[in-house]
Scaffold this motif. Structure first.
Motif: not given
Length: 69
Positions: A1-11, A19-26
């Motif tokens: 799981m990538a940090s928010l603001g990277t990879d998929d969002e950049a593409a 996914m945003i909720a899971a990343v923020r929790k992690a």
């Protein structure tokens, strides 16, 4: 799981709300191991101190040598 603001969002593909909720929790849970670079355990601190002391000694020796020349 990538940090928010990277990879998929950049593409150009924004992450899903789930996914945003899971990343923020992690990200809130903090580091999982003491080997994480953001950990408060800094094993290189003594080496930095020894390096600074060594550099100060070398600079003092050069300055002293230069004063006799």
């Amino acid at each position: 799981m990538a940090s928010l603001g990277t990879d998929d969002e950049a593409a150009g593909e924004p992450p899903s709300p789930e996914m945003i909720a899971a990343v923020r929790k992690a990200e809130r849970e903090g580091p999982v191991s003491p080997l994480v670079p953001t950990s408060t355990l800094d094993a290189s601190r003594p080496y930095r101190l020894y390096g600074a002391i060594g550099l100060a000694i070398i600079l003092a020796a050069v300055a002293l040598w230069g004063s006799f020349a």
